[in-house]
Design a protein around this motif. Structure first.
Motif, PDB file in Angstrom:
ATOM      1  N   ILE A  78     114.038 -38.444 -29.521  1.00 20.14           N
ATOM      2  CA  ILE A  78     113.208 -37.448 -28.841  1.00 20.14           C
ATOM      3  C   ILE A  78     111.785 -38.008 -28.856  1.00 20.14           C
ATOM      4  CG2 ILE A  78     112.334 -35.081 -28.915  1.00 20.14           C
ATOM      5  CD1 ILE A  78     114.923 -34.474 -30.664  1.00 20.14           C
ATOM      6  N   ILE A  79     111.292 -38.359 -27.676  1.00 17.79           N
ATOM      7  CA  ILE A  79     109.991 -39.026 -27.587  1.00 17.79           C
ATOM      8  C   ILE A  79     108.965 -38.083 -26.961  1.00 17.79           C
ATOM      9  CG2 ILE A  79     108.738 -40.985 -26.613  1.00 17.79           C
ATOM     10  CD1 ILE A  79     111.434 -42.475 -26.510  1.00 17.79           C
ATOM     11  N   PRO A  80     107.889 -37.781 -27.690  1.00 15.29           N
ATOM     12  CA  PRO A  80     106.852 -36.904 -27.136  1.00 15.29           C
ATOM     13  C   PRO A  80     106.086 -37.602 -26.014  1.00 15.29           C
ATOM     14  CG  PRO A  80     106.142 -37.763 -29.250  1.00 15.29           C
ATOM     15  CD  PRO A  80     107.563 -38.245 -29.046  1.00 15.29           C
ATOM     16  N   SER A  81     105.652 -36.838 -25.027  1.00 11.86           N
ATOM     17  CA  SER A  81     104.891 -37.436 -23.935  1.00 11.86           C
ATOM     18  C   SER A  81     103.552 -37.961 -24.423  1.00 11.86           C
ATOM     19  CB  SER A  81     104.695 -36.446 -22.780  1.00 11.86           C
ATOM     20  OG  SER A  81     103.959 -35.340 -23.213  1.00 11.86           O
ATOM     21  N   ILE A  82     103.014 -37.340 -25.455  1.00 14.46           N
ATOM     22  CA  ILE A  82     101.795 -37.839 -26.099  1.00 14.46           C
ATOM     23  C   ILE A  82     102.151 -38.155 -27.542  1.00 14.46           C
ATOM     24  CG2 ILE A  82      99.414 -37.330 -26.771  1.00 14.46           C
ATOM     25  CD1 ILE A  82      99.377 -35.259 -24.468  1.00 14.46           C
ATOM     26  N   LYS A  83     102.101 -39.437 -27.883  1.00 14.68           N
ATOM     27  CA  LYS A  83     102.468 -39.886 -29.225  1.00 14.68           C
ATOM     28  C   LYS A  83     101.550 -39.254 -30.272  1.00 14.68           C
ATOM     29  CE  LYS A  83     103.211 -43.908 -32.008  1.00 14.68           C
ATOM     30  NZ  LYS A  83     103.043 -45.273 -32.292  1.00 14.68           N
ATOM     31  N   TYR A  84     102.114 -38.940 -31.432  1.00 16.11           N
ATOM     32  CA  TYR A  84     101.330 -38.381 -32.527  1.00 16.11           C
ATOM     33  C   TYR A  84     100.612 -39.512 -33.265  1.00 16.11           C
ATOM     34  CZ  TYR A  84     103.663 -33.956 -31.811  1.00 16.11           C
ATOM     35  OH  TYR A  84     104.121 -32.779 -31.257  1.00 16.11           O
ATOM     36  N   THR A  85      99.303 -39.353 -33.413  1.00 20.69           N
ATOM     37  CA  THR A  85      98.499 -40.335 -34.141  1.00 20.69           C
ATOM     38  C   THR A  85      98.403 -39.914 -35.605  1.00 20.69           C
ATOM     39  OG1 THR A  85      96.410 -39.147 -33.823  1.00 20.69           O
ATOM     40  CG2 THR A  85      97.089 -40.699 -32.067  1.00 20.69           C
ATOM     41  N   GLU A  86      97.845 -40.789 -36.400  1.00 22.62           N
ATOM     42  CA  GLU A  86      97.639 -40.461 -37.817  1.00 22.62           C
ATOM     43  C   GLU A  86      96.733 -39.237 -37.952  1.00 22.62           C
ATOM     44  OE1 GLU A  86      95.845 -42.719 -41.707  1.00 22.62           O
ATOM     45  OE2 GLU A  86      97.048 -43.899 -40.301  1.00 22.62           O
ATOM     46  N   ASP A  87      95.691 -39.148 -37.125  1.00 23.25           N
ATOM     47  CA  ASP A  87      94.803 -37.977 -37.156  1.00 23.25           C
ATOM     48  C   ASP A  87      95.548 -36.709 -36.758  1.00 23.25           C
ATOM     49  OD1 ASP A  87      92.616 -39.463 -38.005  1.00 23.25           O
ATOM     50  OD2 ASP A  87      91.789 -39.688 -35.979  1.00 23.25           O
ATOM     51  N   ASP A  88      96.452 -36.813 -35.780  1.00 16.84           N
ATOM     52  CA  ASP A  88      97.246 -35.652 -35.357  1.00 16.84           C
ATOM     53  C   ASP A  88      98.097 -35.104 -36.498  1.00 16.84           C
ATOM     54  OD1 ASP A  88      96.355 -35.859 -32.713  1.00 16.84           O
ATOM     55  OD2 ASP A  88      98.100 -37.044 -32.083  1.00 16.84           O
ATOM     56  N   LEU A  89      98.538 -35.986 -37.382  1.00 20.36           N
ATOM     57  CA  LEU A  89      99.459 -35.621 -38.464  1.00 20.36           C
ATOM     58  C   LEU A  89      98.752 -35.156 -39.732  1.00 20.36           C
ATOM     59  CD1 LEU A  89     101.937 -38.599 -38.037  1.00 20.36           C
ATOM     60  CD2 LEU A  89     102.242 -36.243 -37.233  1.00 20.36           C
ATOM     61  N   ASN A  90      97.433 -35.055 -39.693  1.00 20.81           N
ATOM     62  CA  ASN A  90      96.659 -34.665 -40.876  1.00 20.81           C
ATOM     63  C   ASN A  90      96.771 -33.159 -41.119  1.00 20.81           C
ATOM     64  OD1 ASN A  90      94.840 -34.188 -42.904  1.00 20.81           O
ATOM     65  ND2 ASN A  90      93.097 -35.138 -41.871  1.00 20.81           N
ATOM     66  N   TRP A  91      97.684 -32.785 -41.995  1.00 25.36           N
ATOM     67  CA  TRP A  91      97.916 -31.362 -42.253  1.00 25.36           C
ATOM     68  C   TRP A  91      96.761 -30.709 -43.006  1.00 25.36           C
ATOM     69  CZ3 TRP A  91      98.355 -29.961 -47.381  1.00 25.36           C
ATOM     70  CH2 TRP A  91      98.616 -30.989 -48.286  1.00 25.36           C
ATOM     71  N   ASP A  92      95.846 -31.503 -43.556  1.00 25.11           N
ATOM     72  CA  ASP A  92      94.662 -30.947 -44.229  1.00 25.11           C
ATOM     73  C   ASP A  92      93.575 -30.526 -43.241  1.00 25.11           C
ATOM     74  OD1 ASP A  92      95.370 -31.038 -46.932  1.00 25.11           O
ATOM     75  OD2 ASP A  92      94.843 -33.164 -47.085  1.00 25.11           O
ATOM     76  N   ASP A  93      93.696 -30.962 -41.999  1.00 26.69           N
ATOM     77  CA  ASP A  93      92.700 -30.679 -40.968  1.00 26.69           C
ATOM     78  C   ASP A  93      93.171 -29.502 -40.114  1.00 26.69           C
ATOM     79  OD1 ASP A  93      90.917 -30.616 -38.861  1.00 26.69           O
ATOM     80  OD2 ASP A  93      91.225 -32.710 -38.268  1.00 26.69           O
ATOM     81  N   SER A  94      92.463 -28.409 -40.180  1.00 28.27           N
ATOM     82  CA  SER A  94      92.865 -27.213 -39.433  1.00 28.27           C
ATOM     83  C   SER A  94      92.780 -27.409 -37.918  1.00 28.27           C
ATOM     84  CB  SER A  94      92.014 -26.010 -39.846  1.00 28.27           C
ATOM     85  OG  SER A  94      90.655 -26.234 -39.512  1.00 28.27           O
ATOM     86  N   LYS A  95      92.116 -28.481 -37.483  1.00 31.74           N
ATOM     87  CA  LYS A  95      91.988 -28.748 -36.057  1.00 31.74           C
ATOM     88  C   LYS A  95      92.889 -29.895 -35.596  1.00 31.74           C
ATOM     89  CE  LYS A  95      87.458 -26.815 -35.789  1.00 31.74           C
ATOM     90  NZ  LYS A  95      86.064 -26.965 -35.882  1.00 31.74           N
TER      91      LYS A  95
END
Length: 155
Positions: A33-50
């Motif tokens: 299952i490939i997302p149309s927009i790949k998840y970056t390391e920043d996207d995966l930061n669960w400590d960041d509310s944004k």
């Protein structure tokens, strides 16, 4: 004879490796299952509310787009669905995948990858959200999972 498809979403590669092991052991087909927009390391930061994943997981209506489509779902009667645990449940892209394909009359087994979270919450959330689907069982694996653990689950 039952035809099996291993489907998985992997943001960092851990779930991909487990999915490949499961597929090899079962001699099954494999679908990423490939997302149309790949998840970056920043996207995966669960400590960041944004961060992207925090925003997605805080809104149960979000459905990230998937690049590839599963065109031959009727060829399979057993689906093994894998994904990382995000915020104790399945990433929203898994909802997209389940909603874009007809999994009725399929047996669905779920495996998750996580360093600490179990599979029960993710599994029960999917069962409750998609009550019309036949979810059978679930299992958590880590990046240290060996073939013996996978074979025991499959049995």
């Amino acid at each position: 004879m039952s035809k099996i498809l291993v489907c998985y979403f992997s943001a960092t590669g851990t779930t991909r490796e487990v999915a490949k092991k499961i597929s090899a052991i079962l001699d099954s087909d494999l679908f990423e299952i490939i997302p149309s927009i790949k998840y970056t390391e920043d996207d995966l930061n669960w400590d960041d509310s944004k961060s992207r994943t925090t925003i997605e997981m805080n809104d149960s209506t979000i459905r990230p787009k998937i690049v590839n489509k599963l065109s031959n779902i009727d060829d399979y009667d057993t689906i093994i669905l894998g994904f990382p645990v995000w915020w104790y449940t399945a990433p929203r892209i898994v909802n997209t995948f389940l909603e874009e394909n007809d999994f009725s009359n399929k047996k669905i087994y779920v495996f998750v990858t996580s360093g600490s979270s179990g599979s029960d919450t993710s599994f029960n959330d999917l069962k409750n959200t998609y009550g019309n689907l036949n979810f059978i069982s679930s299992r958590r694996f880590t990046n240290n999972t060996n073939d013996f653990e996978i074979i025991n689950w499959i049995k």
